[in-house]
Design a protein around this motif. Structure first.
Motif, mmCIF file in Angstrom:
data_model
loop_
_atom_site.group_PDB
_atom_site.id
_atom_site.type_symbol
_atom_site.label_atom_id
_atom_site.label_comp_id
_atom_site.label_asym_id
_atom_site.label_seq_id
_atom_site.Cartn_x
_atom_site.Cartn_y
_atom_site.Cartn_z
ATOM 1 N N TYR A 109 0.807 -1.225 0.000
ATOM 2 C CA TYR A 109 0.000 0.000 0.000
ATOM 3 C C TYR A 109 0.840 1.277 0.000
ATOM 4 N N GLY A 110 2.128 1.154 -0.091
ATOM 5 C CA GLY A 110 2.987 2.339 -0.131
ATOM 6 C C GLY A 110 2.960 3.149 1.144
ATOM 7 N N LEU A 111 2.861 2.471 2.284
ATOM 8 C CA LEU A 111 2.843 3.171 3.568
ATOM 9 C C LEU A 111 4.253 3.585 3.973
ATOM 10 N N THR A 112 4.323 4.609 4.794
ATOM 11 C CA THR A 112 5.609 5.207 5.158
ATOM 12 C C THR A 112 6.401 4.294 6.089
ATOM 13 N N TYR A 113 7.670 4.161 5.763
ATOM 14 C CA TYR A 113 8.597 3.483 6.667
ATOM 15 C C TYR A 113 9.047 4.516 7.696
#
Length: 318
Positions: A152-156
């Motif tokens: 989902y392209g969530l922030t690291y």
């Protein structure tokens, strides 16, 4: 996105915590939390939720602390995307990835903190009356979270990234330091030279060491988080093994048979040359047994020589 597997407990306690039953109602008002998902649980009120969980727990009443508890939080950069529906979807996919299927769960979103997060309460007894498989939970959780972030392209998280980057560095230095190490003092000295400080976690009652952490002055990591082999117990067992193994080697070294070194006469150009060759040959044979050396045969030959010497002495007396 970051998942924390929290302490298990009773449904009374865990459900009470996530639904704010034991918090100050003036501070934690009804608009600071809400249920965003559930499965096979009556959610009308706290008592019904607990009763729903306890009904299934009744299939395995001997299962202590049947309430599993996981918190999943997110970076503020992802906040605009985190609708209740999206969070509930992430929770379901997380549970599936963990293998927690056919069991009850409750998903509660908390809204009073800066960082978006939700809590999952699940029944450690599934709908078939069997225990949920929770082996290797932490390792599985890390893999599932990473897969969801990538999907989902969530922030690291910057801090999480730093931890992940430094894990292999810590592992390399610790692996090098434990080679042949026989004590914690020796281990700590070696790591200090590599810029790593060793810290212990002690039992509150006995004061004995039960855990170990490693720090480079910037971040601190539990030994188990770096590698399962770096727990306090396993490292302590390794050092003890090395100590015993070292003693055995020393004992074996003292039991090596004596080697008689004989030198055949030969012509040399100088007295110094004769002495050097004899010295080097003797030292070499003290540490190396030739491929043809047989301790029993040597003992037999020595016995024969002694008998011959006795006979010669007797013949002289006669």
């Amino acid at each position: 996105m970051f998942a924390r597997i929290l302490k298990i407990g009773t449904f009374h306690d865990v459900v009470g915590y996530v639904t704010r039953q034991f918090h100050d109602p003036k501070e934690y008002t009804p608009d600071t939390w809400r249920i965003i998902g559930s499965d096979n649980v009556f959610t009308s009120d706290y008592a019904k939720i607990v009763q729903s969980f306890e009904t299934i727990h009744g299939f395995m009443p001997g299962k202590e602390n049947p309430a599993g508890h996981i918190s999943i939080s997110f970076d503020n950069a992802d906040a605009p995307r985190l609708t209740d529906e999206f969070m509930a979807q992430l929770a379901k996919e997380y549970l599936d990835g963990m293998g927690f299927k056919d069991t009850q769960y409750l998903i509660v979103r908390h809204l009073e903190t800066e960082h978006p997060h939700f809590h999952i309460v699940y029944n450690r007894v599934n709908l078939h009356g069997k225990a949920v498989n929770e082996r290797n939970n932490y390792k599985r959780s890390d893999k599932v979270v990473k897969a969801l972030k990538d999907k989902y392209g969530l922030t690291y998280s910057p801090l999480k990234e730093k931890y992940e980057q430094k894990k292999p560095v810590f592992k390399t230095k610790i692996s090098a330091a434990i080679y042949g190490c026989k004590s914690w003092d020796e281990f700590c000295r070696r790591l200090a030279c590599a810029g790593i400080d060793v810290k212990f976690h002690d039992d509150h009652n006995t004061g004995e060491h039960i855990g170990v952490k490693f720090s480079d002055g910037d971040i601190t990591l539990n030994g188990s988080k770096i590698d399962p082999a770096f727990t306090y117990r396993r490292l302590n067992n390794l050092f003890e093994f090395n100590r015993k193994h070292g003693h055995q080697q020393s004992d074996n070294a003292t039991k090596q048979p004596n080697v008689t070194v004989e030198y055949a006469p030969s012509q040399k150009t100088s007295l110094i040359g004769d002495m050097m060759e004899a010295t080097v040959g003797a030292i070499g044979n003290l540490f190396t047994l030739g491929p043809g050396f047989d301790p029993e045969e040597q003992a037999f030959q020595n016995a024969i020589k002694k008998e011959e010497a006795k006979r010669k002495r007797k013949s002289r007396k006669i």
